[in-house]
Write an enzyme that holds these catalytic residues in place. Structure first.
Site, PDB file in Angstrom:
ATOM      1  CB  SER A   1      15.850  76.282-102.271  1.00  0.00           C
ATOM      2  OG  SER A   1      16.955  76.944-101.725  1.00  0.00           O
ATOM      3  CG  ASN A   2      20.990  74.917-103.078  1.00  0.00           C
ATOM      4  OD1 ASN A   2      21.594  75.141-102.039  1.00  0.00           O
ATOM      5  ND2 ASN A   2      20.902  75.810-104.054  1.00  0.00           N
ATOM      6  CG  HIS A   3      20.335  69.895 -99.290  1.00  0.00           C
ATOM      7  ND1 HIS A   3      19.186  69.741 -98.573  1.00  0.00           N
ATOM      8  CD2 HIS A   3      20.309  68.975-100.284  1.00  0.00           C
ATOM      9  CE1 HIS A   3      18.478  68.738 -99.088  1.00  0.00           C
ATOM     10  NE2 HIS A   3      19.134  68.268-100.126  1.00  0.00           N
ATOM     11  CB  SER A   4      23.828  76.172 -99.778  1.00  0.00           C
ATOM     12  OG  SER A   4      24.731  77.081 -99.201  1.00  0.00           O
TER      13      SER A   4
END
Ligand code: PMT
Length: 400
Positions: free
Chosen positions: A209-212
Protein backbone atom coordinates in the site's frame (compact mmCIF):
# COMPACT_ATOMS: atom_id res chain seq x y z
CA UNK A 1 -24.86 31.97 7.89
CA UNK A 2 -27.85 31.14 10.14
CA UNK A 3 -27.84 34.34 12.18
CA UNK A 4 -31.39 35.74 12.30
CA UNK A 5 -32.80 32.97 10.11
CA UNK A 6 -36.23 31.59 10.98
CA UNK A 7 -36.17 27.81 11.08
CA UNK A 8 -39.06 25.45 11.72
CA UNK A 9 -37.70 22.19 13.09
CA UNK A 10 -40.16 19.38 12.34
CA UNK A 11 -39.80 16.23 14.43
CA UNK A 12 -41.49 12.95 13.55
CA UNK A 13 -41.82 9.68 15.46
CA UNK A 14 -38.43 8.07 15.21
CA UNK A 15 -35.89 6.96 17.78
CA UNK A 16 -33.53 9.45 16.10
CA UNK A 17 -35.66 12.23 17.66
CA UNK A 18 -33.22 12.22 20.56
CA UNK A 19 -30.71 13.84 18.19
CA UNK A 20 -33.20 16.66 17.49
CA UNK A 21 -32.39 18.14 20.90
CA UNK A 22 -28.73 18.58 19.96
CA UNK A 23 -29.73 19.77 16.50
CA UNK A 24 -32.05 22.42 17.98
CA UNK A 25 -29.34 23.60 20.33
CA UNK A 26 -26.81 23.89 17.49
CA UNK A 27 -29.27 25.88 15.35
CA UNK A 28 -30.00 28.27 18.23
CA UNK A 29 -26.27 28.63 18.98
CA UNK A 30 -25.70 29.49 15.31
CA UNK A 31 -28.06 32.44 15.75
CA UNK A 32 -31.25 30.99 14.24
CA UNK A 33 -34.70 31.46 15.73
CA UNK A 34 -36.24 28.01 15.98
CA UNK A 35 -39.89 26.95 16.29
CA UNK A 36 -40.53 23.26 16.76
CA UNK A 37 -43.43 21.35 15.21
CA UNK A 38 -43.88 17.75 16.33
CA UNK A 39 -46.12 14.96 15.14
CA UNK A 40 -48.21 13.41 17.95
CA UNK A 41 -46.01 10.28 17.84
CA UNK A 42 -42.79 12.34 18.13
CA UNK A 43 -43.84 13.25 21.70
CA UNK A 44 -43.30 9.58 22.62
CA UNK A 45 -39.64 9.88 21.65
CA UNK A 46 -38.69 13.30 23.01
CA UNK A 47 -40.62 15.52 25.36
CA UNK A 48 -42.15 18.85 24.29
CA UNK A 49 -40.65 20.31 27.48
CA UNK A 50 -37.12 19.47 26.30
CA UNK A 51 -37.71 20.95 22.87
CA UNK A 52 -39.51 24.05 24.21
CA UNK A 53 -36.62 24.72 26.60
CA UNK A 54 -33.97 24.33 23.91
CA UNK A 55 -35.83 26.25 21.19
CA UNK A 56 -37.01 28.96 23.63
CA UNK A 57 -40.44 28.74 21.97
CA UNK A 58 -43.65 26.79 22.70
CA UNK A 59 -43.97 23.49 20.87
CA UNK A 60 -46.62 23.08 18.20
CA UNK A 61 -48.32 19.70 17.80
CA UNK A 62 -52.05 20.24 17.29
CA UNK A 63 -54.03 22.50 15.00
CA UNK A 64 -55.28 24.37 18.05
CA UNK A 65 -54.49 24.66 21.74
CA UNK A 66 -57.08 22.39 23.46
CA UNK A 67 -57.00 24.53 26.59
CA UNK A 68 -57.91 27.92 25.10
CA UNK A 69 -58.86 27.05 21.53
CA UNK A 70 -56.07 29.24 20.13
CA UNK A 71 -55.40 28.33 16.48
CA UNK A 72 -51.89 27.25 15.44
CA UNK A 73 -51.83 28.67 11.94
CA UNK A 74 -49.78 26.48 9.63
CA UNK A 75 -50.10 29.16 6.97
CA UNK A 76 -48.46 31.90 9.01
CA UNK A 77 -45.86 29.40 10.26
CA UNK A 78 -45.04 28.50 6.65
CA UNK A 79 -44.74 32.19 5.79
CA UNK A 80 -42.59 32.95 8.85
CA UNK A 81 -39.92 30.35 8.04
CA UNK A 82 -36.77 30.79 5.96
CA UNK A 83 -36.22 27.04 6.17
CA UNK A 84 -38.36 24.09 7.18
CA UNK A 85 -36.11 21.30 8.40
CA UNK A 86 -37.74 17.96 9.19
CA UNK A 87 -35.30 15.88 11.22
CA UNK A 88 -35.86 13.05 11.74
CA UNK A 89 -38.19 12.36 8.82
CA UNK A 90 -39.75 8.89 8.99
CA UNK A 91 -40.69 6.76 5.96
CA UNK A 92 -44.34 7.48 6.85
CA UNK A 93 -43.93 11.27 6.82
CA UNK A 94 -41.82 11.13 3.65
CA UNK A 95 -44.55 9.11 1.93
CA UNK A 96 -47.22 11.56 3.04
CA UNK A 97 -45.18 14.56 1.92
CA UNK A 98 -44.58 12.94 -1.47
CA UNK A 99 -48.30 12.47 -2.04
CA UNK A 100 -49.54 15.69 -0.39
CA UNK A 101 -51.31 14.10 2.59
CA UNK A 102 -51.97 16.72 5.29
CA UNK A 103 -53.28 14.95 8.38
CA UNK A 104 -51.20 16.70 11.04
CA UNK A 105 -49.75 20.15 11.71
CA UNK A 106 -46.26 19.16 10.55
CA UNK A 107 -47.65 18.15 7.13
CA UNK A 108 -50.05 21.07 6.67
CA UNK A 109 -47.12 23.36 7.48
CA UNK A 110 -45.11 21.60 4.74
CA UNK A 111 -47.87 22.26 2.21
CA UNK A 112 -47.97 25.92 3.27
CA UNK A 113 -44.21 26.45 3.36
CA UNK A 114 -42.85 28.87 0.78
CA UNK A 115 -39.31 28.50 2.09
CA UNK A 116 -36.48 26.02 1.51
CA UNK A 117 -37.42 22.57 2.81
CA UNK A 118 -34.89 19.99 3.95
CA UNK A 119 -35.46 16.53 5.39
CA UNK A 120 -33.11 14.19 7.23
CA UNK A 121 -34.53 10.68 6.79
CA UNK A 122 -34.21 8.16 9.62
CA UNK A 123 -35.40 4.57 9.42
CA UNK A 124 -34.35 0.96 9.27
CA UNK A 125 -32.14 -0.08 6.35
CA UNK A 126 -34.81 -2.17 4.60
CA UNK A 127 -37.39 0.60 4.89
CA UNK A 128 -34.86 3.07 3.48
CA UNK A 129 -33.87 0.76 0.62
CA UNK A 130 -37.48 -0.12 -0.21
CA UNK A 131 -38.51 0.87 -3.69
CA UNK A 132 -41.50 2.82 -2.29
CA UNK A 133 -39.30 4.95 -0.01
CA UNK A 134 -36.80 5.56 -2.79
CA UNK A 135 -39.64 6.52 -5.14
CA UNK A 136 -41.00 8.95 -2.51
CA UNK A 137 -37.56 10.47 -1.92
CA UNK A 138 -37.08 10.90 -5.69
CA UNK A 139 -40.47 12.61 -5.84
CA UNK A 140 -39.55 14.98 -3.00
CA UNK A 141 -36.23 15.83 -4.66
CA UNK A 142 -38.13 16.56 -7.88
CA UNK A 143 -40.45 18.78 -5.81
CA UNK A 144 -37.42 20.79 -4.67
CA UNK A 145 -37.01 19.27 -1.21
CA UNK A 146 -33.39 18.95 -0.15
CA UNK A 147 -32.66 15.47 1.18
CA UNK A 148 -29.86 15.16 3.73
CA UNK A 149 -28.56 11.64 3.12
CA UNK A 150 -28.74 9.26 6.07
CA UNK A 151 -25.54 7.62 7.23
CA UNK A 152 -24.65 3.95 7.43
CA UNK A 153 -23.97 2.16 10.68
CA UNK A 154 -25.67 0.38 13.54
CA UNK A 155 -29.42 1.05 13.63
CA UNK A 156 -31.86 0.96 16.55
CA UNK A 157 -33.08 -2.45 15.32
CA UNK A 158 -29.57 -3.84 15.80
CA UNK A 159 -29.16 -4.22 12.05
CA UNK A 160 -26.28 -2.50 10.32
CA UNK A 161 -26.83 -0.48 7.16
CA UNK A 162 -27.93 2.84 5.69
CA UNK A 163 -30.78 4.64 7.44
CA UNK A 164 -29.28 6.46 10.44
CA UNK A 165 -30.21 10.11 10.58
CA UNK A 166 -27.24 12.32 9.68
CA UNK A 167 -25.37 13.72 12.68
CA UNK A 168 -26.71 17.08 13.99
CA UNK A 169 -23.52 18.99 13.12
CA UNK A 170 -23.63 17.69 9.54
CA UNK A 171 -27.31 18.66 9.26
CA UNK A 172 -26.49 22.19 10.42
CA UNK A 173 -23.70 22.40 7.81
CA UNK A 174 -26.12 21.34 5.09
CA UNK A 175 -28.73 23.86 6.22
CA UNK A 176 -26.04 26.57 6.21
CA UNK A 177 -25.08 25.54 2.69
CA UNK A 178 -28.72 25.95 1.62
CA UNK A 179 -28.41 29.64 2.46
CA UNK A 180 -25.09 30.02 0.65
CA UNK A 181 -25.98 30.57 -2.99
CA UNK A 182 -22.35 30.34 -4.19
CA UNK A 183 -22.09 26.92 -2.67
CA UNK A 184 -25.11 25.69 -4.63
CA UNK A 185 -23.47 26.37 -7.97
CA UNK A 186 -23.05 22.66 -8.75
CA UNK A 187 -26.64 21.63 -7.99
CA UNK A 188 -27.72 18.98 -10.51
CA UNK A 189 -24.14 17.88 -11.34
CA UNK A 190 -22.66 14.53 -10.35
CA UNK A 191 -19.02 13.76 -9.63
CA UNK A 192 -16.85 10.83 -8.81
CA UNK A 193 -13.90 11.38 -6.46
CA UNK A 194 -11.29 8.74 -5.66
CA UNK A 195 -9.43 8.98 -2.37
CA UNK A 196 -7.02 7.16 -0.12
CA UNK A 197 -4.61 4.33 -0.68
CA UNK A 198 -5.34 1.05 -2.43
CA UNK A 199 -4.37 -2.22 -0.77
CA UNK A 200 -2.89 -5.05 -2.84
CA UNK A 201 -2.87 -8.37 -0.95
CA UNK A 202 0.23 -10.55 -0.98
CA UNK A 203 -1.22 -13.24 1.26
CA UNK A 204 -4.02 -13.26 3.91
CA UNK A 205 -1.95 -11.10 6.30
CA UNK A 206 0.28 -8.86 4.16
CA UNK A 207 -0.29 -6.24 1.54
CA UNK A 208 1.33 -3.52 -0.57
CA UNK A 209 0.00 0.00 0.00
CA UNK A 210 1.15 3.61 0.44
CA UNK A 211 0.90 6.59 2.80
CA UNK A 212 -2.29 8.22 1.53
CA UNK A 213 -4.68 9.10 4.36
CA UNK A 214 -7.56 10.10 2.09
CA UNK A 215 -7.62 13.67 3.50
CA UNK A 216 -7.12 15.43 0.17
CA UNK A 217 -9.79 13.35 -1.62
CA UNK A 218 -12.27 13.69 1.25
CA UNK A 219 -11.78 17.48 1.25
CA UNK A 220 -12.58 17.48 -2.48
CA UNK A 221 -15.72 15.41 -1.96
CA UNK A 222 -16.79 17.79 0.82
CA UNK A 223 -16.16 20.87 -1.31
CA UNK A 224 -18.14 19.48 -4.27
CA UNK A 225 -21.04 18.38 -2.03
CA UNK A 226 -21.12 21.76 -0.28
CA UNK A 227 -21.80 23.35 -3.68
CA UNK A 228 -24.78 21.09 -4.21
CA UNK A 229 -23.21 18.35 -6.35
CA UNK A 230 -24.04 14.67 -6.03
CA UNK A 231 -20.75 13.02 -5.05
CA UNK A 232 -19.67 9.40 -5.09
CA UNK A 233 -16.49 8.99 -3.08
CA UNK A 234 -14.70 5.82 -4.13
CA UNK A 235 -12.46 5.34 -1.16
CA UNK A 236 -9.63 3.08 -0.13
CA UNK A 237 -9.34 2.21 3.55
CA UNK A 238 -9.15 5.35 5.71
CA UNK A 239 -10.00 6.45 9.23
CA UNK A 240 -12.02 9.43 7.99
CA UNK A 241 -15.76 10.02 8.36
CA UNK A 242 -17.86 10.37 5.23
CA UNK A 243 -18.44 14.09 4.55
CA UNK A 244 -22.05 15.27 4.80
CA UNK A 245 -24.09 14.66 1.67
CA UNK A 246 -21.49 12.36 0.11
CA UNK A 247 -22.06 8.72 -0.87
CA UNK A 248 -19.03 6.58 -0.13
CA UNK A 249 -18.18 3.40 -2.04
CA UNK A 250 -15.60 1.37 -0.12
CA UNK A 251 -12.93 -0.51 -2.05
CA UNK A 252 -9.57 -2.05 -1.23
CA UNK A 253 -7.57 -2.96 -4.35
CA UNK A 254 -6.80 -0.97 -7.49
CA UNK A 255 -8.93 -3.42 -9.48
CA UNK A 256 -11.93 -2.90 -7.15
CA UNK A 257 -11.45 0.86 -7.40
CA UNK A 258 -11.31 0.61 -11.19
CA UNK A 259 -14.50 -1.47 -11.34
CA UNK A 260 -16.39 0.95 -9.06
CA UNK A 261 -15.24 3.98 -11.09
CA UNK A 262 -16.09 2.41 -14.45
CA UNK A 263 -19.60 1.63 -13.19
CA UNK A 264 -20.18 5.20 -11.92
CA UNK A 265 -18.50 7.08 -14.80
CA UNK A 266 -21.50 7.04 -17.19
CA UNK A 267 -23.62 8.76 -14.49
CA UNK A 268 -21.06 11.54 -13.85
CA UNK A 269 -20.37 15.02 -15.18
CA UNK A 270 -16.79 14.71 -14.01
CA UNK A 271 -14.24 12.93 -11.86
CA UNK A 272 -11.33 13.88 -9.64
CA UNK A 273 -8.75 11.12 -9.34
CA UNK A 274 -7.05 11.84 -6.03
CA UNK A 275 -6.43 8.30 -4.81
CA UNK A 276 -2.91 6.96 -4.57
CA UNK A 277 -3.46 3.84 -6.66
CA UNK A 278 -0.99 0.95 -6.82
CA UNK A 279 0.63 0.67 -10.23
CA UNK A 280 1.57 -2.95 -9.54
CA UNK A 281 -0.12 -5.79 -7.67
CA UNK A 282 1.16 -9.27 -6.76
CA UNK A 283 0.77 -11.56 -9.76
CA UNK A 284 -0.45 -14.32 -7.46
CA UNK A 285 -2.06 -13.89 -4.03
CA UNK A 286 -0.95 -16.72 -1.75
CA UNK A 287 -3.90 -18.54 -0.19
CA UNK A 288 -2.01 -19.12 3.07
CA UNK A 289 0.44 -16.94 5.01
CA UNK A 290 3.81 -17.14 3.27
CA UNK A 291 6.34 -18.82 5.57
CA UNK A 292 9.79 -17.33 5.89
CA UNK A 293 12.76 -19.29 4.58
CA UNK A 294 16.49 -18.84 5.12
CA UNK A 295 17.20 -16.85 1.98
CA UNK A 296 15.80 -13.71 0.34
CA UNK A 297 12.57 -13.82 -1.56
CA UNK A 298 10.95 -11.82 -4.33
CA UNK A 299 7.36 -11.28 -5.31
CA UNK A 300 6.31 -11.16 -8.96
CA UNK A 301 4.18 -8.09 -9.67
CA UNK A 302 1.84 -7.37 -12.55
CA UNK A 303 0.51 -4.00 -13.75
CA UNK A 304 -2.82 -2.73 -12.45
CA UNK A 305 -5.27 -0.98 -14.73
CA UNK A 306 -4.74 2.78 -14.89
CA UNK A 307 -8.13 4.04 -13.71
CA UNK A 308 -7.70 7.66 -14.80
CA UNK A 309 -6.53 6.59 -18.27
CA UNK A 310 -9.45 4.15 -18.55
CA UNK A 311 -11.95 6.93 -17.73
CA UNK A 312 -10.01 9.31 -20.02
CA UNK A 313 -10.62 6.99 -23.00
CA UNK A 314 -14.39 7.16 -22.41
CA UNK A 315 -14.42 10.82 -21.42
CA UNK A 316 -16.70 12.37 -24.05
CA UNK A 317 -17.71 15.84 -22.82
CA UNK A 318 -17.08 14.96 -19.17
CA UNK A 319 -14.48 16.67 -17.00
CA UNK A 320 -11.48 14.65 -15.83
CA UNK A 321 -9.11 15.98 -13.18
CA UNK A 322 -6.06 14.05 -12.02
CA UNK A 323 -3.31 14.37 -9.46
CA UNK A 324 0.42 13.87 -9.89
CA UNK A 325 2.43 12.95 -6.81
CA UNK A 326 6.07 13.44 -7.78
CA UNK A 327 9.48 13.31 -6.15
CA UNK A 328 11.57 14.56 -9.14
CA UNK A 329 11.11 16.07 -12.64
CA UNK A 330 7.78 17.29 -11.34
CA UNK A 331 6.58 19.44 -14.23
CA UNK A 332 7.66 17.04 -17.01
CA UNK A 333 6.04 14.06 -15.31
CA UNK A 334 2.83 15.93 -14.53
CA UNK A 335 2.41 17.20 -18.10
CA UNK A 336 3.06 13.71 -19.45
CA UNK A 337 0.29 12.29 -17.18
CA UNK A 338 -2.08 15.12 -18.14
CA UNK A 339 -1.70 14.22 -21.83
CA UNK A 340 -1.51 10.41 -21.56
CA UNK A 341 -4.62 10.18 -19.39
CA UNK A 342 -6.65 12.73 -21.39
CA UNK A 343 -7.24 14.95 -18.33
CA UNK A 344 -8.61 18.51 -18.42
CA UNK A 345 -6.12 19.53 -15.78
CA UNK A 346 -3.78 17.93 -13.31
CA UNK A 347 -2.95 18.87 -9.73
CA UNK A 348 0.76 18.53 -9.08
CA UNK A 349 2.07 18.00 -5.55
CA UNK A 350 5.65 17.19 -4.77
CA UNK A 351 7.12 15.41 -1.79
CA UNK A 352 10.06 17.84 -2.05
CA UNK A 353 7.80 20.67 -0.88
CA UNK A 354 7.31 21.17 2.87
CA UNK A 355 3.65 20.89 3.90
CA UNK A 356 2.65 19.02 0.72
CA UNK A 357 1.49 15.49 0.02
CA UNK A 358 0.54 12.60 2.26
CA UNK A 359 -1.20 12.60 5.63
CA UNK A 360 -0.90 16.24 6.74
CA UNK A 361 -3.76 18.76 6.77
CA UNK A 362 -2.06 21.05 4.24
CA UNK A 363 -0.91 20.82 0.64
CA UNK A 364 1.08 22.87 -1.86
CA UNK A 365 -0.10 22.32 -5.43
CA UNK A 366 0.12 23.60 -8.98
CA UNK A 367 -2.91 23.45 -11.26
CA UNK A 368 -1.70 22.58 -14.76
CA UNK A 369 -3.72 22.44 -17.97
CA UNK A 370 -2.76 22.43 -21.65
CA UNK A 371 -2.18 26.19 -21.64
CA UNK A 372 -1.38 27.33 -18.15
CA UNK A 373 0.14 26.60 -14.77
CA UNK A 374 -0.99 28.23 -11.52
CA UNK A 375 1.18 27.72 -8.43
CA UNK A 376 -0.81 27.94 -5.20
CA UNK A 377 0.76 28.71 -1.81
CA UNK A 378 0.62 26.43 1.25
CA UNK A 379 -3.05 26.00 2.18
CA UNK A 380 -5.27 23.63 4.13
CA UNK A 381 -6.41 20.65 2.06
CA UNK A 382 -9.95 22.00 2.21
CA UNK A 383 -8.81 25.35 0.77
CA UNK A 384 -6.87 23.54 -1.97
CA UNK A 385 -10.04 21.53 -2.69
CA UNK A 386 -12.04 24.76 -3.06
CA UNK A 387 -9.49 26.11 -5.56
CA UNK A 388 -9.64 22.88 -7.57
CA UNK A 389 -13.45 22.99 -7.57
CA UNK A 390 -13.37 26.67 -8.64
CA UNK A 391 -11.31 25.64 -11.69
CA UNK A 392 -13.62 22.70 -12.40
CA UNK A 393 -16.60 25.05 -12.34
CA UNK A 394 -15.04 27.49 -14.78
CA UNK A 395 -14.15 24.67 -17.21
CA UNK A 396 -17.69 23.27 -16.95
CA UNK A 397 -19.07 26.72 -17.75
CA UNK A 398 -16.82 26.88 -20.85
CA UNK A 399 -17.93 23.40 -21.93
CA UNK A 400 -21.63 24.31 -21.73
O1 PMT B 1 -4.55 11.17 0.97
P1 PMT B 1 -3.62 12.24 1.53
O2 PMT B 1 -2.81 11.71 2.69
O3 PMT B 1 -4.35 13.51 1.84
O4 PMT B 1 -2.55 12.57 0.39
C1 PMT B 1 -2.97 13.21 -0.78
C2 PMT B 1 -2.23 12.65 -2.01
C3 PMT B 1 -0.75 12.93 -1.89
C4 PMT B 1 -2.46 11.13 -2.13
C5 PMT B 1 -2.86 13.37 -3.26
O5 PMT B 1 -2.64 14.74 -3.14
C6 PMT B 1 -2.23 12.86 -4.56
O6 PMT B 1 -1.22 13.32 -5.02
N1 PMT B 1 -2.88 11.84 -5.18
C7 PMT B 1 -2.37 11.14 -6.36
C8 PMT B 1 -1.30 10.17 -5.96
C9 PMT B 1 -0.79 9.36 -7.12
O7 PMT B 1 -0.92 8.17 -7.09
O8 PMT B 1 -0.31 10.02 -8.11
P2 PMT B 1 0.33 9.35 -9.45
O9 PMT B 1 1.20 10.39 -9.99
O10 PMT B 1 0.93 8.02 -9.16
O11 PMT B 1 -0.92 9.08 -10.37
C10 PMT B 1 -1.35 10.00 -11.37
C11 PMT B 1 -2.86 10.01 -11.48
O12 PMT B 1 -3.32 8.75 -12.01
C12 PMT B 1 -3.60 10.20 -10.17
O13 PMT B 1 -4.72 10.99 -10.44
C13 PMT B 1 -3.98 8.79 -9.78
O14 PMT B 1 -5.17 8.78 -8.98
C14 PMT B 1 -4.22 8.13 -11.12
N2 PMT B 1 -3.95 6.68 -11.17
C15 PMT B 1 -2.71 6.19 -10.91
C16 PMT B 1 -2.48 4.83 -11.04
C17 PMT B 1 -3.56 3.99 -11.42
N3 PMT B 1 -3.39 2.66 -11.52
N4 PMT B 1 -4.77 4.51 -11.65
C18 PMT B 1 -4.97 5.85 -11.53
O15 PMT B 1 -6.09 6.32 -11.76
Amino acid sequence: MLKGKHIILGITGSIAAYKSAVLCRLLVSAGAEVKVVMTPLAKQFITPLTMATLSKNPILVDFFNPENGEWNSHVSLGEWADCYLIAPATANTIAKMASGVADNLLLTTYLSARCKVAIAPAMDLDMYAHVATQRNLAQLKADGVYVIEPGAGELASGLVGKGRMAEPQDIVSEVEALFDEKKKSLQGKSFLVTAGATIEPIDPVRFISNHSSGKMGYALAESLAARGAKVWLVSGRTALDVPAGVERVDVLSAEQMCEACCELWPKCDGAVMCAAVADYTPAVVAEQKIKKGDGDMSIALKRTRDIAATLGKEKGSRLLVGFAMETENEMTNAVSKLQRKNMDFIVLNSLRQAGAGFRGDTNVVSLIDAESRVDLPLMSKREVADKIVDKMESILEEKN
